[in-house]
Design an enzyme around this catalytic site. Sequence first.
Site, mmCIF file in Angstrom:
data_model
loop_
_atom_site.group_PDB
_atom_site.id
_atom_site.type_symbol
_atom_site.label_atom_id
_atom_site.label_comp_id
_atom_site.label_asym_id
_atom_site.label_seq_id
_atom_site.Cartn_x
_atom_site.Cartn_y
_atom_site.Cartn_z
ATOM 1 N NE ARG A 1 16.999 -43.381 -14.070
ATOM 2 C CZ ARG A 1 16.207 -44.437 -14.028
ATOM 3 N NH1 ARG A 1 15.798 -44.919 -12.865
ATOM 4 N NH2 ARG A 1 15.791 -45.002 -15.141
ATOM 5 C CE LYS B 1 22.472 -48.112 -22.825
ATOM 6 N NZ LYS B 1 21.194 -48.550 -22.221
#
Length: 516
Positions: free
Chosen positions: A362, A288
């Site tokens: 996820r 990120k």
Amino acid sequence: MSSPKIELASKEKTDTLALGFFSKKAEKKDKKKGPPPSPEFHGTASSDLTALQGRLQDSHHFTGRRNDTNLLRFYQYGAYTNVLLVGLGSASKFKTETVRQAGAAIFLAQRREKLSGITLDGPSLFANVESKEIPRYLQAFCEGYGLAGYEFTDLKQEKPSRFKPSALYISGLEKNPANAKAIQTAAALCESINFARALGDRPGNYATPDLLSKLVGDMAKSVGVKCTVFNKARIIKEKMGLLMGVGQGSVEEPRFIILEYKGGKKSDPPVALIGKGITFDTGGISIKPALKMEEMKYDMMGSATVAGTMMAVAKLKLPVNVTAYIAAAENMPGGKAQKPGDIATSVTGKTVEIINTDAEGRLALADAIEYAQKENPQAILDYATLTGAVIVALGTLATGIMGNSRELIKRVEEASEATDERVWELPLFEEFDEYLRSPFADIKNASDLREAGSSIGGTFLKFFVDKKIPWVHCDIAGSGMQRRDKNYMPRNYAAGAMIRLNTHLLANWERIKPLS
Ligand code: BES
Ligand code: MG
Ligand code: ZN
């Protein structure tokens, strides 16, 4: 951190009386010129009140605007020497959220003005509430009062020297069991929400997967919930290859935490709550950008939500069986980190091509869902700070929900309505399945396109959910973090979202049918 006690009292015990006032709309002709209209009082009339209203009419300094508070010090009012004016806004917009925010406004005024105890004139706040609705409003009021003072100072050597209010007394309300229970329920909720917030506010180095499992374990012990923690070896043995893949770049080992509460019938299968517990999300190799990356310490708010819910459920002894599963790992780049293109394998052997190591939540959830399904839950609800896209869509104001069962979505929406915790449904269109097709594995973890990010996250999870089990996914990436929209959500800190909603949902739980 404990909130001041709240008691129903018939006589004044404090120097200060809090009175709620409603604001009035200015008449059309007075709108431009003229003083603002003075506030309306809906409680019990008295000569002191008439005098006070006269003074307010002359001074125009307080109009009853929602959440405005104003302390009149050394103002004799019956046996009281101070009066706290509390604005409730327009009477036509009055609802449970109004009193929740009034509770927070009173707490904040009490702290600011260094008032150890305050007596609230109950009827001035609850005058417009039907008598059978009073407990519900009272609970909301107490929630706001108990949530507003949260702060996280554990890691400050120099603690801010804040005044600590000690008590709030509410006069003029019946001392019946329903009102007593409302106060108790709110207290249990506030404690659980503040517990969850503090888990979130701990930075990554004070909440590694192992530390998280210990903090959650201690909480579970204190409320009589069974807690089992899987270490790395056990996680490997259970074939949680997706969770392992997420954690493999970190020196901190993953943990899988199971909390079991049995308040329902023995024969009833549990409701499964699943929480994303990424204790820090750097993005991994798909790293990120630096800006605001520190916020990724909140990437375990899903796990904080389920832990906080279990705490509330146990404290309130709800008549339902609930099992929580937390998949905890730290998502780091490193020599051993998983790479884009790698293929990882889930509990039941499904293979996943890792397109983006930043779509890690996820992966952790998918293993938790498959593991939970081995224990035949009647329903599954998962909570996760899953996508930045849900913040683009809904801001911080609502949790994005999606699922495979109208009935369960309806139940979540009803609980949302009852607790004023907003949810908003996003679609799981069949066409989204295509976005996650992989030529190399059964599915890939991210699409090549940026569109519909939250629905794609939900679609990935759907792939692992048993088609017979009602399931709702709750994306709390916006709603779980810092909030500026409510005065009982101290800004800069974790929100503790969905715990009030979940507790309401589980308190009213009825067995749900499998899908056909
Ligand atoms: N933890 C993030 C989601 C997130 C972003 C939460 C901002 C709170 C604030 C999640 O793991 C993530 O990185 N998601 C990616 C998914 C993408 C790579 C498909 C995202 O949202 O960009
Ligand atoms: Mg990520
Ligand atoms: Zn994440």
